[in-house]
Design an enzyme around this catalytic site. Structure first.
Site, short mmCIF file in Angstrom:
data_model
loop_
_atom_site.label_atom_id
_atom_site.label_comp_id
_atom_site.label_asym_id
_atom_site.label_seq_id
_atom_site.Cartn_x
_atom_site.Cartn_y
_atom_site.Cartn_z
N ASP A 90 0.86 -1.17 0.00
CA ASP A 90 0.00 0.00 0.00
C ASP A 90 0.91 1.23 0.00
OD1 ASP A 90 -2.99 0.97 1.88
OD2 ASP A 90 -2.12 1.64 0.00
N SER A 91 0.35 2.36 -0.43
CA SER A 91 1.19 3.51 -0.78
C SER A 91 1.50 4.44 0.38
CB SER A 91 0.46 4.34 -1.84
OG SER A 91 -0.83 4.69 -1.32
N GLY A 92 0.82 4.24 1.50
CA GLY A 92 1.08 5.11 2.64
C GLY A 92 -0.01 6.15 2.82
N GLY A 93 -0.82 6.38 1.79
CA GLY A 93 -1.87 7.39 1.87
C GLY A 93 -2.81 7.12 3.03
N PHE A 94 -3.29 5.92 3.10
CA PHE A 94 -4.27 5.56 4.13
C PHE A 94 -3.63 5.52 5.51
CE2 PHE A 94 -8.15 3.78 5.66
CZ PHE A 94 -7.80 2.90 6.66
N ASP A 144 -2.73 8.09 -2.74
CA ASP A 144 -4.05 8.73 -2.84
C ASP A 144 -4.35 9.50 -1.56
OD1 ASP A 144 -4.07 6.38 -1.35
OD2 ASP A 144 -6.23 6.12 -1.62
N GLN A 193 -11.58 7.00 -5.64
CA GLN A 193 -12.16 7.62 -4.45
C GLN A 193 -13.55 8.19 -4.81
OE1 GLN A 193 -11.11 7.21 -1.54
NE2 GLN A 193 -8.90 6.82 -1.61
N GLY A 220 -11.37 4.22 0.04
CA GLY A 220 -12.38 4.98 0.76
C GLY A 220 -13.51 4.11 1.23
N ASP A 270 -8.00 -7.51 0.95
CA ASP A 270 -7.04 -7.63 2.06
C ASP A 270 -7.76 -7.16 3.32
OD1 ASP A 270 -6.63 -4.54 1.51
OD2 ASP A 270 -5.71 -5.01 3.45
N HIS A 338 -5.32 -20.53 11.65
CA HIS A 338 -6.67 -21.05 11.36
C HIS A 338 -7.52 -19.99 10.64
CE1 HIS A 338 -10.65 -22.79 11.86
NE2 HIS A 338 -11.03 -21.58 12.25
C1 LIG Z 1 -9.28 -1.22 6.90
N1 LIG Z 1 -9.93 -0.42 5.89
C2 LIG Z 1 -9.23 0.16 4.89
N2 LIG Z 1 -9.78 1.00 4.03
C3 LIG Z 1 -8.80 1.42 3.21
C4 LIG Z 1 -8.82 2.35 2.18
C5 LIG Z 1 -7.64 2.64 1.52
C6 LIG Z 1 -6.43 1.99 1.87
C7 LIG Z 1 -6.42 1.04 2.90
C8 LIG Z 1 -7.60 0.77 3.57
N3 LIG Z 1 -7.90 -0.05 4.64
N4 LIG Z 1 -5.27 2.32 1.24
C9 LIG Z 1 -5.19 3.35 0.39
N5 LIG Z 1 -4.01 3.72 -0.16
N6 LIG Z 1 -6.31 4.06 0.07
C10 LIG Z 1 -7.62 3.64 0.44
#
Ligand SMILES: CNc1nc2cc3c(cc2[nH]1)N=C(N)NC3
Length: 373
Positions: A90-94, A144, A193, A220, A270, A338
């Protein structure tokens, strides 16, 4: 990179194959989360025993610690973690949105205070791409901006404009630096988004598809919104995403939610839930989740679930309950193993049902049994 092998005739579920630098991934797929370069409590050999095809890593966490330089010196995250199958980062945005303090969003990027030592840092689209190239993941997520839930329509509209402009900057970086990073071509997924507004979801999807990426995530979602909002966000995004590219719903969800999403044409998932709730004593079963601490299991000789993997099925619920109450680390490992097996089997059974053209029936019967108890 992605091939649709079969489509269910009565819904949008499809079965596919993703060819990545570190191997092939069958979809629909559940991706165990390995935030800091490990799926918590489990050894890579156990992940292989589970049949995990691809795991997640997080740019934000690995950038802060141990830092991209260290990982780069070991030849990337695969070598550092000794996981030789595909990885998505993941890019770090979230994570900046959900973890960091004192965030300030500007056109340039996001300024924040490091949640580990409070130091001030700045993450930009270009830096996120650079870090993910150093990690050498098979799939890198674009950088993002994640609107909170709920948010004003104006905020969502402004935010998706930033996400699109950042996507363009990521694309420029990729074209200038296409990282083969020694571990083969890295793929890039855009992140749709638009929060809860259908027209904004469409706008975001169209703008990203225009820029052309290897796959598209629906961002989002799973940010605290009600389930029906989550479903609608997917329904409002999928129609504008290309049929021949993978679709990834980030951060979700429960077994029923995952099946509902597969029926709406989503290929990748995920969620930290399987391993997170395991550490609190919750085990998934075909009859719904159970809490192993419960007195009811004090003398229960049965395995956690009839479909448990032999690696865990050899132990009774009574024994695992004892270990958990005694604070034994093995309890966390067995429950994590499990639960991941449960989610991976759910995806494998969904793939089978799609090939047989029986996905709706599979979904309905699974959800009926899972929720009836
Ligand atoms: C646990 N819920 C969740 N919603 C997400 C939403 C995003 C995300 C990771 C997330 N995890 N990573 C992003 N870069 N953007 C949107």
């Amino acid at each position: 990179m992605f091939q649709v092998l079969a489509r269910d005739p009565s819904c949008q579920a499809r079965r596919g194959l993703m060819e990545l630098a570190h191997g092939t991934v069958e979809t629909p797929i559940f991706m165990p989360v390995g935030t800091q370069g490990t799926v918590k409590t489990l050894h890579p050999d156990e992940l292989e025993l589970l049949g995990a095809q691809i795991i997640l890593g997080n740019t934000y966490h690995l950038w802060l610690r141990p830092g991209p330089e260290t990982i780069k010196e070991f030849g990337g995250l695969h070598k550092f973690a000794t996981w030789d199958r595909p990885m998505l980062t993941d890019s770090g945005g979230f994570q900046v949105w959900s973890l960091a303090k004192l965030r300030k969003i500007t056109e340039e990027g996001v300024r924040f205070q490091n949640h580990l030592d409070g130091s001030r840092m700045m993450l930009t689209p270009e830096l996120s791409m650079e870090i993910q190239a150093a990690l050498g993941s098979d799939i890198a997520m674009l950088f993002d901006e994640c609107p909170p839930y709920p948010c004003e329509r104006k905020y969502a509209e402004t935010s998706l404009g930033l996400t699109t402009r950042w996507a363009k900057r990521c694309k420029d970086w990729i074209e200038k630096n296409q990282p083969t990073s020694g571990t083969g071509i890295q793929r890039h997924f855009g992140i749709v988004q638009g929060s809860i507004w259908a027209d904004l979801r469409e706008k975001s999807a169209r703008e990203l598809v225009e820029l052309d990426f290897d796959g598209y995530a629906i961002g989002g979602v799973s940010v605290g919104e009600p389930e029906e909002e989550m479903m609608r966000a997917v329904e409002h995004s999928v129609p504008f995403l290309p049929e021949n590219k993978p679709r990834y719903a980030m951060g979700l969800g429960t077994p029923p939610q995952i099946l509902e999403m597969i029926g709406r044409g989503v290929d990748m998932f995920d969620c930290v839930m399987p391993t997170r709730v395991a550490r609190h004593g919750q085990a998934f079963t075909l009859d719904g989740p159970i809490h192993i601490k419960n007195l009811a299991f004090e003398r229960d000789p049965r395995p956690l679930c009839e479909s448990s993997h032999p690696h865990v099925a050899r132990f009774s619920r009574a024994y695992i309950r004892h270990l958990f109450r005694a604070g034994e680390i093995l309890a966390l490992r067995l429950l994590s193993f499990h639960n991941l097996h449960f989610f991976l089997r759910l995806a494998a059974n969904a793939r089978e049902a799609i090939s047989e053209g029986k996905f709706p029936e599979f979904k309905e019967s699974f959800i009926r049994r899972y929720t009836q108890s």
